[in-house]
Design a protein around this motif. Structure first.
Motif, PDB file in Angstrom:
ATOM      1  N   LEU A 123       0.831  -1.262  -0.040  1.00 14.68           N
ATOM      2  CA  LEU A 123      -0.023   0.035   0.021  1.00 14.68           C
ATOM      3  C   LEU A 123       0.855   1.243   0.107  1.00 14.68           C
ATOM      4  CD1 LEU A 123      -2.631  -1.097   2.489  1.00 14.68           C
ATOM      5  CD2 LEU A 123      -3.179  -0.861   0.115  1.00 14.68           C
ATOM      6  N   LYS A 124       2.004   1.393   0.861  1.00  9.22           N
ATOM      7  CA  LYS A 124       2.838   2.530   0.892  1.00  9.22           C
ATOM      8  C   LYS A 124       3.512   2.836  -0.477  1.00  9.22           C
ATOM      9  CE  LYS A 124       1.817   4.075   4.664  1.00  9.22           C
ATOM     10  NZ  LYS A 124       1.191   5.522   4.744  1.00  9.22           N
ATOM     11  N   ALA A 125       3.854   1.597  -1.119  1.00  8.80           N
ATOM     12  CA  ALA A 125       4.276   1.627  -2.440  1.00  8.80           C
ATOM     13  C   ALA A 125       3.353   2.273  -3.659  1.00  8.80           C
ATOM     14  CB  ALA A 125       5.155   0.612  -2.895  1.00  8.80           C
ATOM     15  N   PHE A 147      -3.004   4.340  -2.770  1.00  9.68           N
ATOM     16  CA  PHE A 147      -3.003   4.022  -1.490  1.00  9.68           C
ATOM     17  C   PHE A 147      -1.957   4.675  -0.607  1.00  9.68           C
ATOM     18  CE2 PHE A 147      -5.560   0.658  -3.723  1.00  9.68           C
ATOM     19  CZ  PHE A 147      -6.963   0.681  -3.026  1.00  9.68           C
ATOM     20  N   ARG A 148      -0.989   4.974  -1.327  1.00 11.79           N
ATOM     21  CA  ARG A 148       0.279   5.534  -0.456  1.00 11.79           C
ATOM     22  C   ARG A 148      -0.097   6.813   0.611  1.00 11.79           C
ATOM     23  NH1 ARG A 148       3.905   7.671  -5.476  1.00 11.79           N
ATOM     24  NH2 ARG A 148       2.856   9.068  -6.394  1.00 11.79           N
ATOM     25  N   ASP A 149      -1.146   7.533   0.030  1.00 16.12           N
ATOM     26  CA  ASP A 149      -1.653   8.735   0.570  1.00 16.12           C
ATOM     27  C   ASP A 149      -2.578   8.387   2.048  1.00 16.12           C
ATOM     28  OD1 ASP A 149      -0.277  10.427  -0.881  1.00 16.12           O
ATOM     29  OD2 ASP A 149      -1.897  10.435  -2.361  1.00 16.12           O
ATOM     30  N   THR A 196      -7.888   6.321   6.047  1.00 15.07           N
ATOM     31  CA  THR A 196      -7.328   5.480   7.027  1.00 15.07           C
ATOM     32  C   THR A 196      -7.517   3.917   6.489  1.00 15.07           C
ATOM     33  OG1 THR A 196      -8.861   4.969   8.873  1.00 15.07           O
ATOM     34  CG2 THR A 196      -7.315   6.963   8.908  1.00 15.07           C
ATOM     35  N   ILE A 197      -6.769   3.085   6.509  1.00 18.16           N
ATOM     36  CA  ILE A 197      -6.700   1.464   6.271  1.00 18.16           C
ATOM     37  C   ILE A 197      -6.500   0.670   7.228  1.00 18.16           C
ATOM     38  CG2 ILE A 197      -6.350  -0.284   4.773  1.00 18.16           C
ATOM     39  CD1 ILE A 197      -6.138   1.623   2.497  1.00 18.16           C
TER      40      ILE A 197
END
Length: 509
Positions: free
Chosen positions: A153-155, A159-161, A197-198
């Protein structure tokens, strides 16, 4: 789980279901008080198949099919063992990356080949989901999967935001202790005007904890237990509301969503839930399910289209992939038998029936045990009223009473387990199975079960057998049977009203 396992008798159970709640929400009959159910969101379920290539990851067995836990399986690949800091990776990060793009409605070439051009709705693409999906929880198969998903997700360019919280592993804490990081992330997203948020979990925060802002859950693991599945799914149904300065109610979450990626699993559990809601007033499984779907609509993404399913379609999906032997094993359920003080007291008032059962080896001690249970239950109930709690001897008596109740229930279950023989034996699929047995071969029924139909009917009338569940079990078998009959052209497949014989009635569909 305790109720499903038959640990409580019928007179110790009070039902107030999601259907009751949502019905009261729509029609509140007390004008003197505000509607307490108004703030509880409606639930909608959206199911998505992950494509035919997912069958390559299927597990063997009678319930063979797609396994979400296998699809999202991951392991730690750096810095030793344990759940501390390290590097985690999915078994196949490529297919998980493709899944993330599917959530945005951007299908790979491989998936596009399997779908039509008609537009479907996807969780992080459709504006209708935007408010609910702002804060979501993803239910994954294990700690490693949670950390591997965090890294993907961070990459990811979309979804990184999001503020991503890993609610998994020993460092997070138990129960409510795992909640503050989620609340902090929700606060940070609001402060920074981020997309939301996730929360990634493999079990933490899935029972007994409320996060009002969660509006959606993504079910990314295989769960066979209905109670575990719905306990997790209904995490997002918690109310989220405010009162403004003038005292007006501001409901922030009118609807919440369950996004499911194993349609057969989800629809099987929903069908089972509907069967459990069946009553004498609504004995047909399709009618009971139809009432549930009035308040819990289900949409399935199949063949490129997102269609709302009706009761018959849900039952068809739920039966797909289940073998006849597995359907027959559903006759082992303790829920098919209602053994309690009320039913046993009524049973003891039929001396002729008692005499007949005493001739059957399994039931020779039934009269003595039933008398003990009825007397003991009355004594224990009176002691609870007078003393408030039971003393040591009374608790021992209660334990012995429960043991004898289970023993009677087990014997009656073994009796019912012989009924599937008659489902396989008859070609009269449109007639009630009881009528078929009575008219064609009552002698076989007596030879197989040890009871004549008259005595079996008496036991049913006394409430010892749950007719609604027997009807549901036969209906599911008939649904399974129909596919092979249509394939062999024994039964025509054109659209016409059909009759389906259950245990004690015939239904039209």
């Amino acid at each position: 789980r305790a109720i499903t396992g038959g640990e409580f008798t019928e007179d110790a159970i009070f039902n107030w279901t999601y259907v009751d709640e949502q019905s009261a929400k729509q029609v509140w009959s007390d004008p003197s008080r505000p509607n307490p159910y108004l703030v509880l969101p409606r639930v909608e379920i959206y199911t998505y198949g992950l494509g035919s290539e997912a069958l390559a990851y299927a597990e063997d067995g009678e319930f063979s099919g797609f396994s979400l836990s296998q699809y999202f399986s991951a392991s730690k690949v750096g810095e030793g063992r344990g759940t501390g800091p390290g590097t985690y990776a999915f078994e196949d990060p490529g297919r998980v990356s493709e899944f993330l793009w599917m959530l945005r409605g951007k299908l790979s070439d491989q998936m596009k080949m399997q779908v039509a051009a008609k537009k479907a709705r996807f969780p992080y693409e459709d504006p209708a989901f935007a408010a609910a999906i702002e804060h979501s929880v993803w239910y994954l198969p294990g700690v490693a999967s949670c950390f591997a998903m965090r890294d993907l997700l961070k990459a990811h360019p979309f979804f990184r935001d999001f503020e991503v919280v890993v609610a998994a592993g020993g460092a997070v804490g138990q129960g409510a202790a795992a909640k503050p990081p989620v609340e902090a992330a929700i606060g940070a997203a609001a402060k920074e005007s981020g997309p939301g948020t996730i929360t990634l979990s493999c079990g933490k925060l899935m029972t007994g904890v409320t996060v009002p802002e969660w509006g959606a859950i993504l079910m990314l693991r295989s769960l066979q237990s209905p109670e575990t599945y719905f306990q997790a799914a209904f995490r997002v149904q918690s109310p989220w509301f405010y009162f403004d300065g003038e005292g007006n109610l501001d409901i922030r979450k009118p609807c919440c969503y369950v996004f499911e990626f194993d349609p057969n699993r989800a629809l099987s559990l929903v069908a089972e839930y509907a069967v459990q809601l069946a009553t004498e007033a609504i004995p047909d499984p399709s009618e009971s399910l139809g009432k549930l779907l009035d308040y819990l609509p289900i949409f399935a993404f199949s063949g490129g289209a997102m269609e709302q399913l009706d009761a018959a379609e849900v039952l068809n999906w739920a039966t797909a992939g289940i073998g006849a032997a597995a359907l027959a094993r559903r006759w082992d359920s303790p829920l098919l038998v209602d053994v309690n003080q009320r039913t046993l007291a009524a049973f003891l008032e039929h001396p002729g029936l008692l005499e007949t059962l005493a001739q059957i080896e399994d039931f020779r001690a039934l009269v003595t045990n039933a008398e003990y249970i009825v007397t003991s239950t009355k004594e224990l109930n009176q002691a609870k009223r007078e003393q408030g709690e039971l003393d040591l001897d009374q608790r021992r008596q209660q334990k012995e009473t429960s043991k004898q109740l289970r023993d009677i229930r087990d014997k009656l279950q073994k009796f019912l387990a012989r009924i599937p023989i008659f489902m396989y034996a008859t070609d009269f699929r449109e007639e009630a199975l009881r009528d078929v047995i009575e008219s064609l071969d009552p002698t076989l029924f007596e030879r197989v079960t040890g009871l004549i139909m008259k005595d079996f009917k008496t036991l049913s009338d006394l409430g010892l057998f749950n007719i609604a569940r027997m009807n549901a079990a036969i209906y599911q078998f008939r649904q399974f049977e129909r596919a092979s009959l249509e394939y062999t052209e024994i039964e025509a497949s054109e659209n016409k009203e059909r009759r389906v014989g259950l245990w004690d009635r015939t239904m039209h569909e």
